[in-house]
Design a protein around this motif. Structure first.
Motif, mmCIF file in Angstrom:
data_model
loop_
_atom_site.group_PDB
_atom_site.id
_atom_site.type_symbol
_atom_site.label_atom_id
_atom_site.label_comp_id
_atom_site.label_asym_id
_atom_site.label_seq_id
_atom_site.Cartn_x
_atom_site.Cartn_y
_atom_site.Cartn_z
ATOM 1 N N ASP A 57 53.691 45.984 48.977
ATOM 2 C CA ASP A 57 53.257 46.334 50.329
ATOM 3 C C ASP A 57 51.748 46.549 50.437
ATOM 4 O OD1 ASP A 57 52.837 48.777 49.128
ATOM 5 O OD2 ASP A 57 54.189 49.923 50.431
ATOM 6 N N GLN A 58 51.018 46.185 49.385
ATOM 7 C CA GLN A 58 49.558 46.231 49.414
ATOM 8 C C GLN A 58 49.020 44.872 48.963
ATOM 9 O OE1 GLN A 58 47.807 48.619 50.609
ATOM 10 N NE2 GLN A 58 49.095 50.447 50.526
ATOM 11 N N PRO A 59 47.957 44.373 49.594
ATOM 12 C CA PRO A 59 47.390 43.088 49.176
ATOM 13 C C PRO A 59 46.737 43.186 47.806
ATOM 14 C CG PRO A 59 45.996 44.137 50.819
ATOM 15 C CD PRO A 59 47.242 44.977 50.734
ATOM 16 N N LEU A 109 43.227 44.756 47.464
ATOM 17 C CA LEU A 109 43.172 46.208 47.564
ATOM 18 C C LEU A 109 43.685 46.867 46.280
ATOM 19 C CD1 LEU A 109 42.256 48.329 49.547
ATOM 20 C CD2 LEU A 109 44.586 48.446 50.451
ATOM 21 N N ILE A 110 44.695 46.252 45.666
ATOM 22 C CA ILE A 110 45.180 46.739 44.367
ATOM 23 C C ILE A 110 44.071 46.628 43.330
ATOM 24 C CG2 ILE A 110 46.822 46.283 42.487
ATOM 25 C CD1 ILE A 110 48.807 45.332 44.620
ATOM 26 N N VAL A 155 51.733 51.761 45.446
ATOM 27 C CA VAL A 155 52.114 50.419 45.888
ATOM 28 C C VAL A 155 53.631 50.357 45.955
ATOM 29 C CG1 VAL A 155 51.983 47.943 45.421
ATOM 30 C CG2 VAL A 155 50.064 49.435 44.797
ATOM 31 N N GLN A 192 40.483 52.841 52.691
ATOM 32 C CA GLN A 192 41.931 52.852 52.833
ATOM 33 C C GLN A 192 42.615 53.435 51.608
ATOM 34 O OE1 GLN A 192 41.853 48.486 54.009
ATOM 35 N NE2 GLN A 192 43.636 49.219 55.129
ATOM 36 N N VAL A 193 41.954 53.447 50.469
ATOM 37 C CA VAL A 193 42.562 53.891 49.229
ATOM 38 C C VAL A 193 42.398 55.401 49.081
ATOM 39 C CG1 VAL A 193 42.574 53.658 46.732
ATOM 40 C CG2 VAL A 193 42.056 51.687 48.162
ATOM 41 N N PHE A 239 47.025 56.264 44.519
ATOM 42 C CA PHE A 239 47.214 55.026 45.266
ATOM 43 C C PHE A 239 48.594 54.504 44.899
ATOM 44 C CE2 PHE A 239 46.752 50.371 45.718
ATOM 45 C CZ PHE A 239 46.396 50.317 47.062
#
Length: 208
Positions: A186-188, A191-192, A12, A4-5, A10
């Motif tokens: 808006d990203q968990p 995932l960050i 956020v 997804q990244v 990336f």
């Protein structure tokens, strides 16, 4: 790293409503804490001054001076906290909230700090990561820099902005208020964390 990244960058984003709600919570929390802390300090100093006047010659003056010295930092921290609130409110009134919280690339981490005139740019070697902590009833991400990193470090940009200083490196008498509320991103967080480790080559992460 998760598929997804993106490979090149990336991003956020940030929820405006959640950020504005947290601003109110932080402002009210800082004010309440400042008035309580300042009140305790003022009462302690008042009692000490009264005792110095009322019991002259009793030999209590060293203890009263010690009480005044111990209460003075409380009053000072209260004044600093109230000034911080005023400074933050001025910045919020004159600076638009950025729609992007952070952007990661192979070269650096870019942060849009609340109230900052421009983004903070941090080469990966200058960043340890973020730590998730609970402040004013909400989980936030606090930035952690490598030891010795400051506004004049090579490649670093934006740390000298007043709005950034009160978030990243506040006065020793004050605690930071956190850079990003987790529920506004808006990203968990997991995932960050993956993105941080990917773009920094494993040097940066969400710290435990």
């Amino acid at each position: 790293m998760s598929e997804q990244v993106p490979v090149q960058a990336f991003v956020v984003g940030i929820d405006r409503g959640a950020v504005e709600a947290r601003r109110v919570r932080v402002r009210d929390g800082l004010r309440r804490g400042a008035w309580v802390t300042g009140g305790i300090g003022a009462v302690g100093i008042g009692v000490a001054v009264y005792a110095l006047v009322a019991f002259q010659g009793s030999g209590m003056w060293p203890f009263m001076l010690l009480l005044i010295a111990s209460m003075a930092p409380l009053v000072a921290s209260a004044v600093l906290a109230l000034r911080l609130v005023q400074e933050r409110e001025r910045w919020f009134a004159t600076n638009e909230l950025q729609p992007v919280a952070m952007r990661m690339s192979p070269k650096a981490l870019e942060l849009a700090c609340e109230g900052g005139s421009y983004a903070v740019l941090l080469p990966w070697e200058s960043v340890r990561g973020f730590q998730q902590v609970k402040i004013f009833g909400q989980y936030v991400l606090e930035l952690r820099l490598q030891r010795g990193v400051g506004a004049t470090t090579a490649g670093v940009r934006g740390l000298d902005q007043p709005a950034v200083r009160v978030v990243v490196k506040p006065h020793p008498l004050l605690r930071p208020t956190g850079m990003f509320p987790v529920n506004a991103l808006d990203q968990p967080v997991h995932l960050i964390d993956q993105a941080l480790q990917h773009f920094s080559g494993g040097k940066t992460a969400i710290l435990k």
